[in-house]
Design a protein around this motif. Structure first.
Motif, mmCIF file in Angstrom:
data_model
loop_
_atom_site.group_PDB
_atom_site.id
_atom_site.type_symbol
_atom_site.label_atom_id
_atom_site.label_comp_id
_atom_site.label_asym_id
_atom_site.label_seq_id
_atom_site.Cartn_x
_atom_site.Cartn_y
_atom_site.Cartn_z
ATOM 1 N N VAL A 9 0.843 -1.204 0.000
ATOM 2 C CA VAL A 9 0.000 0.000 0.000
ATOM 3 C C VAL A 9 0.874 1.248 0.000
ATOM 4 O O VAL A 9 0.627 2.200 -0.748
ATOM 5 C CB VAL A 9 -0.971 -0.004 1.209
ATOM 6 N N LEU A 10 1.908 1.249 0.837
ATOM 7 C CA LEU A 10 2.821 2.402 0.896
ATOM 8 C C LEU A 10 3.524 2.613 -0.441
ATOM 9 O O LEU A 10 3.655 3.743 -0.909
ATOM 10 C CB LEU A 10 3.838 2.234 2.014
ATOM 11 N N MET A 11 3.980 1.527 -1.056
ATOM 12 C CA MET A 11 4.642 1.653 -2.363
ATOM 13 C C MET A 11 3.670 2.166 -3.420
ATOM 14 O O MET A 11 4.036 3.001 -4.248
ATOM 15 C CB MET A 11 5.234 0.312 -2.786
ATOM 16 N N GLY A 12 2.445 1.656 -3.388
ATOM 17 C CA GLY A 12 1.434 2.126 -4.339
ATOM 18 C C GLY A 12 1.119 3.597 -4.143
ATOM 19 O O GLY A 12 1.024 4.354 -5.114
ATOM 20 N N LEU A 13 0.956 4.015 -2.862
ATOM 21 C CA LEU A 13 0.710 5.435 -2.580
ATOM 22 C C LEU A 13 1.881 6.302 -3.030
ATOM 23 O O LEU A 13 1.673 7.369 -3.607
ATOM 24 C CB LEU A 13 0.474 5.638 -1.082
ATOM 25 N N ALA A 14 3.087 5.840 -2.756
ATOM 26 C CA ALA A 14 4.271 6.603 -3.172
ATOM 27 C C ALA A 14 4.302 6.745 -4.685
ATOM 28 O O ALA A 14 4.585 7.831 -5.215
ATOM 29 C CB ALA A 14 5.543 5.935 -2.656
ATOM 30 N N ALA A 15 3.995 5.668 -5.385
ATOM 31 C CA ALA A 15 3.982 5.721 -6.850
ATOM 32 C C ALA A 15 2.913 6.683 -7.349
ATOM 33 O O ALA A 15 3.160 7.485 -8.265
ATOM 34 C CB ALA A 15 3.760 4.324 -7.422
#
Length: 151
Positions: A9-15
């Motif tokens: 989720v964090l990686m997706g939000l960062a992207a």
């Protein structure tokens, strides 16, 4: 500890935040220089998105143990001393991040009570403070786990 779905989720939000930053910048530049019509509120939106990106990426950096380190003398020290120093650094970092989280919660509660919003776009500030607090807490937890791992 903390599951892989949280990291995803964090990686997706960062992207998504990074893509939004690129889109805002691209639209603003094209609008400003080709159409003589810059994107209204682009500077403010860039500030908010960049702040959110930094906070969303912080736990990921802590999880990877990828913070900047200066280790001038660590190779001269015994392995056991380096482990103790690693745990000490993780504890200090967790304490500082915990302090930041507490202050961001206090700030967010004040902003929520005051109804603080950005000037141009009227975006509420409190969610960003709460996002920062949550990111600091996650970073502290990840950092503690990383500080305990073997070399």
């Amino acid at each position: 500890m903390i599951s892989k779905p949280v990291e995803r989720v964090l990686m997706g939000l960062a992207a998504l935040l990074l893509l939004a930053l690129m889109a805002v910048t691209g639209v603003d530049v094209v609008g400003r220089y080709l159409l003589n019509a810059p994107l209204s509120g682009a500077f403010e939106l860039t500030e908010l998105l960049l702040g959110a990106l930094v906070f969303v990426a912080l736990p990921l950096v802590s999880r990877a143990g990828a913070h900047v380190e200066v280790d001038l003398l660590t190779e001269l020290l015994p392995r056991s001393v380096n482990r103790v120093l690693g745990v000490f650094a993780a504890l200090v970092s967790a304490a500082v991040l915990g302090f930041f989280a507490w202050r961001l919660i206090v700030l967010g509660m004040g902003q929520l009570a005051d109804g603080s919003r950005s000037v141009s776009l009227d975006v509420p500030f409190a969610p960003f403070a709460f996002l920062g607090a949550a990111a600091c807490i996650l970073s502290a937890i990840y950092g503690l786990k990383w500080g305990q791992k073997d070399d």
